[in-house]
Design an enzyme around this catalytic site. Structure first.
Site, PDB file in Angstrom:
ATOM      1  N   HIS A   1      79.217  16.614  -0.525  1.00 27.72           N
ATOM      2  CA  HIS A   1      79.791  16.013  -1.735  1.00 27.72           C
ATOM      3  C   HIS A   1      78.939  16.357  -2.965  1.00 27.72           C
ATOM      4  O   HIS A   1      78.467  15.467  -3.673  1.00 27.72           O
ATOM      5  CB  HIS A   1      79.956  14.495  -1.573  1.00 27.72           C
ATOM      6  CG  HIS A   1      80.974  13.913  -2.524  1.00 27.72           C
ATOM      7  ND1 HIS A   1      81.783  12.863  -2.202  1.00 27.72           N
ATOM      8  CD2 HIS A   1      81.309  14.248  -3.804  1.00 27.72           C
ATOM      9  CE1 HIS A   1      82.571  12.571  -3.233  1.00 27.72           C
ATOM     10  NE2 HIS A   1      82.291  13.413  -4.218  1.00 27.72           N
TER      11      HIS A   1
ATOM     12  N   ARG B   1      88.893  14.622  -2.482  1.00 28.11           N
ATOM     13  CA  ARG B   1      88.448  13.435  -1.751  1.00 28.11           C
ATOM     14  C   ARG B   1      88.734  13.664  -0.262  1.00 28.11           C
ATOM     15  O   ARG B   1      89.740  14.283   0.100  1.00 28.11           O
ATOM     16  CB  ARG B   1      89.187  12.177  -2.213  1.00 28.11           C
ATOM     17  CG  ARG B   1      88.732  11.652  -3.558  1.00 28.11           C
ATOM     18  CD  ARG B   1      87.336  11.007  -3.501  1.00 28.11           C
ATOM     19  NE  ARG B   1      86.875  10.538  -4.795  1.00 28.11           N
ATOM     20  CZ  ARG B   1      86.093  11.226  -5.619  1.00 28.11           C
ATOM     21  NH1 ARG B   1      85.681  12.437  -5.301  1.00 28.11           N
ATOM     22  NH2 ARG B   1      85.704  10.713  -6.775  1.00 28.11           N
TER      23      ARG B   1
END
Ligand code: NAP
Length: 308
Positions: A271, A223
């Site tokens: 991502h 993350r």
């Protein structure tokens, strides 16, 4: 039985087809069509609006469409039923492929050879065998363990770090705060596969980089909030960190004016490290529903006390 499905994927067809195939005895309600709330047994969701899940009085379990559950942890009204994170074989395989790709690129100095090619410059840089390259994986859960095993199979010198002790063939395992300094000191390529918790937010910072060997590389595919961007840019400027491959960011999409986009030693991916495919994701959800219906404890239940 009834399953409420809230999904942000643009193409819902494969998901609805997989649900119909894998859970033929379930009625599927597609959010925002919730219908009679007392009918809903299971919810399969991404980013549910606060209060939605609490409004379902007979809910037996909540399935997250994502591996992380940070998208629902902020709901103060989360009902007291098992919350199950997404663990499925396509996601694990795609994350391992991403990690192996980034480690191989860093190991083989792909950034430097790309720059040399642009300059039509022929130079053989320092060559190292995989077993001379020390890779360290932070997080030895479902994803970290698989990546560590596959990198060890490629003959890298692999270590891992986790909260509790682990034993993985071919992987040197460290754990806890006590193990972190030794783990970092033997790591040339650091891969972050930790969950986002209060303890791991901002863990990739100046003090951690200082404990790595000079010139180490970073792969962050967990993350964005694990990384302190200013500290990485400073460590890159000082050559404490030589290069970084980043898939996740504090702000997503990464703003157009962010220096990562143009940094010569940073590789940006949007991502995409790991993703779920409908067939395998629903296969995993259906298997867990069968466990619950058989009176067994479901797998991959989130422990909100630990934060993951
Ligand atoms: P997991 O199975 O829950 O494993 C988490 C690992 O981290 C465990 O080994 C755990 O230790 C360790 N850990 C947690 N807190 C720690 C701490 N404070 N200190 C040391 N170790 C700690 O998670 P996973 O399924 O492997 O997924 C990892 C993360 O990958 C997810 O949370 C998500 O953020 C990220 N992800 C990213 C993408 C992407 O596309 N970029 C896709 C999917 C997932 P124990 O073993 O002792 O519990």
């Amino acid at each position: 039985m009834t399953l409420l499905f809230k999904c942000d994927h643009t193409d819902l067809a494969p998901w609805l087809a997989a649900l119909a195939e894998q859970l033929p005895d379930h009625r599927i309600r597609l959010f925002p069509e919730v219908g009679a709330r007392e009918d809903v047994d299971y919810a399969l969701v991404h980013a549910p609006p606060p209060g939605l899940l609490a409004s379902l009085p007979n809910l037996k379990a909540i399935f997250s469409l994502w591996a992380g559950v940070d998208h629902m942890a902020s709901d103060p009204e989360l009902p007291r039923v098992p919350v199950i994170r997404m663990v499925e074989r396509c996601m694990t395989a795609s994350m391992t492929a991403h990690v192996v790709r980034q480690v191989l690129n860093l190991h083989t100095q792909a950034i430097d050879y790309r720059a040399q090619q642009a300059d039509r410059h022929w130079a053989q840089l320092d060559l190292k065998a995989p077993f001379e390259r020390r890779v360290g994986i932070m997080g030895l859960g479902v994803l970290g363990r698989d990546a560590a095993e596959k990198l060890a199979a490629l003959r890298f010198d692999v270590a891992g770090w986790s909260g509790s002790p682990k034993a993985i063939a071919g992987v040197a395992c460290y754990h806890g705060e006590d193990g972190l300094t030794d783990f970092l000191a033997r790591t040339d390529i650091l891969v972050c596969l930790l969950p986002m918790t209060g303890a791991t937010r901002g863990i990739l910072d100046r003090s951690l980089f200082a404990r790595l060997p000079e010139g180490a590389s970073l792969v962050n595919c967990a993350r964005g909030g694990h990384l302190v961007d200013e500290d990485l840019l400073e460590a890159l400027a000082e050559d404490q960190i030589s290069s970084a491959a980043l898939d996740v960011f504090n702000e997503e999409p990464l703003p157009p004016d962010h220096s990562y986009w143009v940094h010569p030693r940073v590789v940006v991916t949007p991502h995409i490290a790991a993703f779920s495919v409908a067939a395998t994701a629903i296969e995993s959800v259906a298997a867990n529903i069968r466990r619950i219906e058989a009176g067994k404890t479901p797998l991959y239940v989130v422990d909100f006390g630990r934060g993951y």
